[in-house]
Design an enzyme around this catalytic site. Structure first.
Site, PDB file in Angstrom:
ATOM      1  N   SER A 446       0.829  -1.202   0.000  1.00  0.00           N
ATOM      2  CA  SER A 446       0.000   0.000   0.000  1.00  0.00           C
ATOM      3  C   SER A 446       0.864   1.252   0.000  1.00  0.00           C
ATOM      4  O   SER A 446       1.959   1.275   0.565  1.00  0.00           O
ATOM      5  CB  SER A 446      -0.941  -0.002   1.194  1.00  0.00           C
ATOM      6  N   ASP A 502      -9.763  -2.071   3.283  1.00  0.00           N
ATOM      7  CA  ASP A 502      -9.103  -2.874   4.312  1.00  0.00           C
ATOM      8  C   ASP A 502      -8.646  -4.150   3.641  1.00  0.00           C
ATOM      9  O   ASP A 502      -9.282  -4.624   2.706  1.00  0.00           O
ATOM     10  CB  ASP A 502     -10.121  -3.189   5.423  1.00  0.00           C
ATOM     11  N   TYR A 529     -10.637   0.887  16.418  1.00  0.00           N
ATOM     12  CA  TYR A 529     -11.619  -0.187  16.414  1.00  0.00           C
ATOM     13  C   TYR A 529     -11.628  -0.829  15.026  1.00  0.00           C
ATOM     14  O   TYR A 529     -11.342  -0.165  14.037  1.00  0.00           O
ATOM     15  CB  TYR A 529     -13.031   0.355  16.704  1.00  0.00           C
ATOM     16  N   HIS A 705       5.056   2.824  11.081  1.00  0.00           N
ATOM     17  CA  HIS A 705       4.075   3.412  12.006  1.00  0.00           C
ATOM     18  C   HIS A 705       4.453   4.828  12.383  1.00  0.00           C
ATOM     19  O   HIS A 705       3.701   5.518  13.063  1.00  0.00           O
ATOM     20  CB  HIS A 705       3.969   2.567  13.274  1.00  0.00           C
ATOM     21  N   CYS A 737       6.354  -2.706   6.433  1.00  0.00           N
ATOM     22  CA  CYS A 737       4.963  -3.064   6.100  1.00  0.00           C
ATOM     23  C   CYS A 737       4.461  -2.039   5.085  1.00  0.00           C
ATOM     24  O   CYS A 737       5.246  -1.233   4.579  1.00  0.00           O
ATOM     25  CB  CYS A 737       4.131  -3.056   7.388  1.00  0.00           C
TER      26      CYS A 737
HETATM   27  N1  GLN Z   1      -0.084  -5.415   1.468  1.00  0.00           N
HETATM   28  C1  GLN Z   1      -0.567  -4.840   2.693  1.00  0.00           C
HETATM   29  C2  GLN Z   1      -0.168  -3.365   2.743  1.00  0.00           C
HETATM   30  O1  GLN Z   1       0.846  -3.043   2.207  1.00  0.00           O
HETATM   31  C3  GLN Z   1       0.010  -5.550   3.897  1.00  0.00           C
HETATM   32  C4  GLN Z   1      -0.520  -4.997   5.201  1.00  0.00           C
HETATM   33  C5  GLN Z   1      -0.139  -5.780   6.439  1.00  0.00           C
HETATM   34  O2  GLN Z   1       0.719  -6.612   6.417  1.00  0.00           O
HETATM   35  N2  GLN Z   1      -0.741  -5.491   7.564  1.00  0.00           N
HETATM   36  O3  GLN Z   1      -0.855  -2.569   3.346  1.00  0.00           O
HETATM   37 ZN    ZN Z   2       2.589  -5.849   7.394  1.00  0.00          ZN
END
Ligand code: GLN
Ligand code: ZN
Length: 765
Positions: A446, A502, A529, A705, A737
């Protein structure tokens, strides 16, 4: 008379009132008084709701502005010094511990910059608690008396409650030593903690509480002998104190049988066990409890949304009544109802047939009451009849049963779950297709989900945007992401996932067998949530789900674009699963649907396909043993069923995050390339664990994050460290991520630095 009990009720409010109030307070839009008022209203509403439903034993202190474990840390002054030095108000200290706090200096106040405490999954649920963190300079003392205040609040409304606290052993066992205190074993703090529990329990008794519920869910884990001994010690100690309310010691989320010896003979009024998750423990626990102790039978599921089967539950509870007598048996929820959505009546759009099969927290109140009445011999025949009809209807529903899906699952064989050739051969066949440099760079999928994306998605959902207009918009977002990745010279591109709300819901909405709520929110952590989709029936894929976007992305670039899917285990874990068939079967059904999608992507010319499994670790059964070993086999097999239909030349990626992974577990997935969250694990031992991982791997190089941008030098030094242990020829370069929660500015900079660092190493090798 058999009584009814609820171990805790969701505290988010029927329309997410708590989230709105908390975030408004964090953003400086409202005062602390406004926030406190909303909390008070939610508590009042919850207690009254339970009272009106006829629940006999109603919890208090189940409310929290962030997390019930964090509340205890504040109550007992388990607050690392880094949070106390700013003279923040107590609630702000609590929030700073939960989510960190960064504030610029003002005329009157100094700058604040402190990171959050570790957040961990609450057993095998999708709730996260804030980990108690025991620093060196710890002074145990009571900060305020939240449990007493909330008990008195209910009392003032004329409602007698049973306050609930996480018990001392679980509180310590779930905690950890702080960085400055690493040699500490938290359980050794028990002696210091028990007097504080005693003090708060005595205050509760003085305020009029006759009973309390102490939650010890660690009893369902494999406990070392010293922790078992701590259970004995703690509750023996309480038995020796005077002026305490009666204690119900509660365990949930599994069987307590392996720790039953620690519970035998303890001077408590009664025990609660989870018979939804572990019905087989009934005879053992009945044999173990003392002559006057009560048994709280957790029979209404606190973790799922299916209507209880009254006939079956009544029969189950009757086993206990036959042995113990009605006065010593309580009918209860299996755990707190925190893990279920608040009220089914809020679901105006749900198909009425399906609605008749569900029960959310509010409906579950009626369930414990009805079962208790039925066992006590009161006339609840109308409710029983309606329940029996709903249960029968569900079993035979056309929503549920699909013979073609069942047949296909039965046909899964070893060939379907094995790639045509082993990894070394696949690698050789893939090399000429991709011609990737050393240290290939990629992202996890993403890109920033901007406000613009959300606005357009909303418009489309409301019908204010036609399908063509929306597709045009999505394509323009894909194009932007592709051009950006080309510009900074990433090697393997992604389409950016702009079309996805999502990662589970997006696929669930396209699969037959899933249902969705509009308001079924469940707290995941703090003010976050989630709204898990519900697996209602046999699952299948009516048509391709992601091919259009991937093909478009690939059509506008010469570089390879990864197809992007969510794996079977993650789809399963982040949904409410069925309770009428096992999870393994549901995972295989999902795997087959995904297999078709993977094959369709390949047929459409997509040569790299990533199947994400971030939830694979959390599905691991809590105890070592047969069930856990079996899970490791079937979870990996489900992944391989989804991904083994492709040719050797197609490269399968997978991705994991949110957890400490065992490399041996992911080996069995046989993905060609995996990426894992890694940036916060600056730990040589952890890298070493992956050294023998046979396939290729990208250890996440930056924390997605945080808006912080690592410099090129920082990336170089990270990669350098990893290369001391990990071979260059297997090394992929990627973030931890997906980047969906980040802004574009920091994304551009971080990825640019990451690519520059990869190029630096290419020159070295
Ligand atoms: N492909 C998803 C992203 O890049 C993976 C998200 C995840 O691992 N929580 O958002
Ligand atoms: Zn991830």
């Amino acid at each position: 008379m058999v009584q009814s009990a609820v171990l805790g009720f969701p505290r988010i409010g029927p329309n997410r009132e708590l989230k709105k109030a908390t975030e408004a307070y964090w953003n400086g839009k409202t005062s602390v008084e406004d926030l406190l008022k909303v909390g008070k209203e939610i508590r009042e509403q919850n207690w009254k709701l339970q009272k009106q439903a006829g629940v006999d034993i109603i919890a208090s202190n189940d409310f929290s502005f962030y997390d019930q474990v964090l509340d205890l840390s504040v109550l007992f002054n388990v607050i690392p010094e880094r949070y106390t030095k700013y003279n923040l108000a107590q609630l702000d200290v609590l929030f700073a511990m939960g989510r960190g706090l960064q504030r610029k200096a003002t005329d009157s106040e100094p700058a604040v910059d402190v990171t959050a405490l570790e957040m961990v999954k609450w057993f095998d649920s999708n709730y996260h608690y804030v980990r108690p963190t025991f620093g060196k300079n710890l002074t145990f003392k009571l900060n305020g008396q939240k449990p007493v205040d909330e008990f008195l609040e209910a009392k003032a409304l004329g409602i007698q409650t049973r306050p609930v606290l996480v018990g001392p052993v679980s509180y310590l066992h779930l905690g950890k030593a702080d960085k400055d205190n690493l040699e500490l074993d938290p359980i050794s703090l028990l002696d210091q903690l028990l007097p504080l529990y005693t003090e708060i329990l005595q205050k509760l008794a003085a305020a009029g509480a006759t009973e309390v519920q102490l939650d010890e869910p660690t009893l369902v884990l494999d406990l070392p002998a010293n922790v078992q001994a701590a259970v004995k010690k703690a509750y023996t100690y309480f038995g020796q104190q005077s002026g305490l309310p009666k204690i119900t010691l509660a365990s949930y989320f599994g069987t307590a049988v392996p720790n039953l010896d620690a519970l035998k003979g303890l001077p408590v009024a009664g025990f609660h066990f989870d018979f939804v998750r572990a019905p087989e423990q009934i005879n053992d626990v009945i044999a173990a409890i003392g002559a006057n102790q009560t048994l709280s039978v957790g029979i209404v599921d606190g973790r799922n949304i299916w209507k209880n089967n009254f006939a079956k539950s009544t029969e189950f509870v009757n086993q206990a009544v036959a042995k113990l007598g009605a006065d010593r048996v309580v009918v209860a929820t299996s755990s707190s109802l925190l893990h279920t959505p608040v009220d089914l009546e809020n679901e105006a759009k749900l198909n009425p047939e399906l609605k008749n099969y569900f029960s959310f927290a509010t409906q579950k109140l009626g369930e414990v009451v009805t079962i208790a009445k039925n066992v006590s011999g009161q006339d609840v025949s109308a409710a029983l009849k309606a329940n029996a009809e709903a249960i029968a209807a569900r079993a035979n529903s056309s929503f549920i049963n699909d013979q073609a899906v069942k047949d296909r699952v039965a046909s899964i064989d070893a060939k379907m779950s094995t790639r045509a050739a082993p990894f070394p051969q696949r690698l050789e066949e893939q090399k000429p297709v991709f011609k990737l440099p050393l240290f290939p760079t990629t992202t996890i999928g993403s890109f920033p989900q901007t406000k613009d994306i959300r606005i357009n998605r909303n418009k489309f959902n409301k019908g204010q945007l036609s399908a063509e207009e929306y597709e045009k918009f999505i394509n323009s977002e894909i194009e932007r992401v592709i051009r950006f990745q080309e510009e900074i010279d990433l090697d393997v591109l992604v389409h950016g996932e702009p079309e996805r709300n999502d990662m589970v819901q997006y696929f669930g909405e396209q699969l037959k067998g899933y249902a969705f709520t509009t308001n079924g929110w469940v707290q995941s952590y703090g003010s976050r949530y989630v709204r898990p989709p519900i697996i209602v029936g046999d699952l299948s894929r009516p048509k391709a789900m992601s091919v259009k976007e991937s093909v478009y992305a690939q059509s506008i670039t010469k570089k390879h674009v990864k197809g992007m899917l969510t794996g079977p285990i993650t789809c399963l874990r982040w949904s409410f699963p069925r309770d009428d068939i096992d999870q393994q079967t549901q995972a295989y059904q999902l795997a087959l649907a995904l297999r078709d999608e993977v094959n369709d992507l390949e047929a459409a010319g997509i040569k790299i396909i990533q199947v994400d499994e971030p939830a694979i670790r959390e599905g691991l059964p809590l105890r070592a043993g047969a069930e856990r070993s079996a899970y490791q086999v079937w979870a990996a097999e489900a992944f391989r069923v989804a991904t083994s239909g492709v040719s050797n030349k197609t490269q399968i990626h997978s991705h994991f995050c949110y957890s400490d992974l065992d490399p041996n577990h992911i080996k069995a997935l046989d993905a060609d390339v995996v990426s894992i969250e890694f940036s916060k694990k600056d730990d040589a031992n952890y890298i070493a664990e992956f050294k023998d991982y046979p396939n290729h791997i990208g250890l996440g190089l930056f924390d997605i994050h945080s808006p912080r941008v690592p410099s090129k030098e920082e990336f170089i030094s990270k990669i350098d460290t990893i290369l001391k242990t990990y071979p260059a020829e297997k090394f992929w370069v990627n973030p931890d991520c997906g980047l969906k929660t980040r802004g574009w500015e920091e994304t551009r900079l971080s990825l640019t630095h990451m690519v520059e660092a990869a190029k630096y190493f290419r020159e070295q090798y």
